[in-house]
Write a protein that holds these residues in place. Structure first.
Motif, short mmCIF file in Angstrom:
data_model
loop_
_atom_site.label_atom_id
_atom_site.label_comp_id
_atom_site.label_asym_id
_atom_site.label_seq_id
_atom_site.Cartn_x
_atom_site.Cartn_y
_atom_site.Cartn_z
N THR A 164 -3.69 -7.44 1.98
CA THR A 164 -2.99 -6.92 3.15
C THR A 164 -2.71 -7.98 4.22
OG1 THR A 164 -5.11 -6.27 4.14
CG2 THR A 164 -3.95 -4.61 2.82
N ALA A 204 -1.70 2.91 -2.88
CA ALA A 204 -2.72 2.21 -2.11
C ALA A 204 -3.98 2.00 -2.93
CB ALA A 204 -3.05 3.00 -0.85
N SER A 205 -4.56 0.83 -2.79
CA SER A 205 -5.80 0.49 -3.47
C SER A 205 -6.63 -0.38 -2.56
CB SER A 205 -5.51 -0.25 -4.78
OG SER A 205 -6.70 -0.77 -5.34
N SER A 224 0.82 -1.21 0.00
CA SER A 224 0.00 0.00 0.00
C SER A 224 0.85 1.26 0.00
CB SER A 224 -0.94 0.00 1.22
OG SER A 224 -1.83 -1.10 1.13
N ASP A 267 -5.85 -4.10 -2.67
CA ASP A 267 -4.57 -4.65 -2.23
C ASP A 267 -4.78 -5.80 -1.25
OD1 ASP A 267 -3.15 -2.85 -3.74
OD2 ASP A 267 -2.75 -1.47 -2.08
#
Length: 449
Positions: free
Chosen positions: A293, A287-288, A256, A291
């Motif tokens: 995580t 960042a999306s 991110s 993503d």
């Protein structure tokens, strides 16, 4: 979004692809121009002498391609290369990830790169449907012996127009079999994914030399999200690289923030953090909401190169994932591609060195994993070659406690290559969860608190 614009490569090598013809090379003037340098005049005079006076006529195409490859060879750089028109068209098919064929991945049968044996069958494709099997060795294509042809030439013969038929004669453990197969559109997958026991996600990136990687990576990450995966294995083993922006795209899917890669040119100029390499391709993560995580590990081996190393280096330097496996190949340079040469060929020219987020050059060094472990998926292959025997003479050797009898050919040569056995996998997965030491260690690391 899918990057566009200038093509940049970070690839170790290209696989064989299909050609359907070549463009005519241009003829150059037959007399040196008045303002030509001594070197240019010498080149032209030698060319003219060979073309007009050499005892055996030589094709103009062969002379020019020899001159081009010789000039590039003077650079002594294995990653700068010229691709002839007939092979370039095959490369473009590989890059697009779409072509008409049978849906089988091939590897050379012989140690000199000739012949073709099946190493993978794409699900639902003609090769699988007619009953071809992994390990089958292709002997003839449409009646023509291909056992001494290069892998590229074999692939050329197998691919063709949609809905046309190709006849393959194969050897399966000494048993000859014949298959007639109808060619269909094959969409080669760059990304493979599945859910392992314990709801652990597994994503394998097979190649970055495929424009389908962007959409296929999005699909794999969405699958992980839909399945609520919180632990993931990213497998980059045996991935020789490909598109620079493909590597960046994959790394960005797991980051991110933070730098991913920077490039340094011949002047020493280094790209600034986050500098754009393309309209949708940047040196830093963005960042999306898509993503991934969760917790993750990355698997690599000695064949992980270029774009694979960009991904592994970015995730390692940003403390995003543990890297597990063998030290990587060590290709830390990027090529610019001139794909519109007048003859239809292509030039891949090393133009930049790339650096990890911490500014590390990995060229000819590789990336050292956090957990070093030898790749155990395939048994070591034993090869033996000898000469000096009498034609037809029997030679007995013992390998691994097993006695073998080899027969010398008419020139007194004898060879042996151990055929690696495929390890069985559990139903529901193509992975060896117990015998694959690197994967097994990755799963252990993921399950640690």
């Amino acid at each position: 979004m899918k990057p566009n614009g200038k093509l940049a490569l970070v690839v170790l090598g290209l696989t064989s692809t299909l050609a359907i013809g070549y463009a005519q090379l241009r003829s150059y003037q037959t007399m040196p121009s008045a303002n030509a340098t001594p070197q240019e005049q010498t080149f032209q005079e030698i060319y003219n002498a060979i073309k007009n006076e050499y005892l055996t006529p030589v094709e103009e195409k062969k002379l020019w391609e020899g001159a081009l490859t010789g000039m590039i060879a003077a650079l002594d750089d294995q990653f700068t290369y010229y691709t002839p028109p007939e092979d370039n068209e095959m490369d473009q098919q590989a890059l697009e990830g779409k072509f008409f064929g049978i849906g089988a991945t091939l590897t050379p049968t012989n140690s000199d790169g000739t012949g073709a044996s099946i190493t993978e069958l794409l699900p639902g494709m003609p090769a699988q449907q007619v009953g071809l099997q992994i390990g089958d060795s292709i002997v003839k294509v449409d009646g023509a012996d291909v056992t001494k042809l290069t892998l590229t030439k074999v692939v050329q013969k197998i691919r063709g127009a949609e809905n046309t038929k190709v006849k393959l004669e194969i050897d399966r453990g000494g048993v000859p079999l014949t298959f007639e197969i109808t060619r269909k559109e094959v969409i080669d997958y760059a990304v493979y994914s599945e859910i392992l026991p314990g709801n652990v996600g597994y994503v394998q990136v097979r190649t970055f030399y495929n424009k389908q990687i962007f959409a296929q990576m999005d699909k794999a990450i969405k699958e992980m999200s839909d399945k609520k995966v919180s632990k993931l294995v990213l497998d980059l083993r045996d991935n020789g690289g490909g598109l620079l922006c493909g590597g960046i795209y994959v790394a960005d899917a797991f980051l991110s923030k933070g730098n991913i890669v920077s490039l340094k040119d011949r002047t020493g100029r280094e790209t600034a953090p986050g500098e754009a390499f393309d309209s949708n391709c940047f040196g830093s993560a963005r960042a999306s909401k898509t993503d991934y995580t969760g917790k993750m590990v990355v698997l690599v081996n000695r064949n992980s190169a270029s774009a694979s190393e960009i991904v592994a280096g970015a995730l390692q330097d940003n403390d995003r994932a543990k890297i597990i496996g063998e030290k990587t190949f060590g290709k830390g340079v990027a090529q610019s591609v001139i794909n519109d040469l007048p003859d239809g060929g292509k030039l891949a020219l090393v133009s930049n060195e790339w650096l990890t987020p911490k500014g590390t050059s990995i060229h000819k060094k590789g990336i050292t994993p956090d957990v070093l472990l030898e790749d155990s998926r395939f048994p070591k292959v034993v090869t033996l070659a000898g000469t000096g025997a009498t034609a037809g003479e029997k030679i007995k050797v013992t390998i691994g406690g097993k006695e073998l009898e080899l027969t010398a050919d008419k020139e007194g040569k004898f060879t042996y290559t151990q055929v690696a056995e495929r390890k069985p996998t559990k139903e529901g997965t193509r992975l060896d969860l117990e015998g694959d030491a690197i994967l097994k260690k990755g799963l252990e690391v993921l399950n640690q608190n």
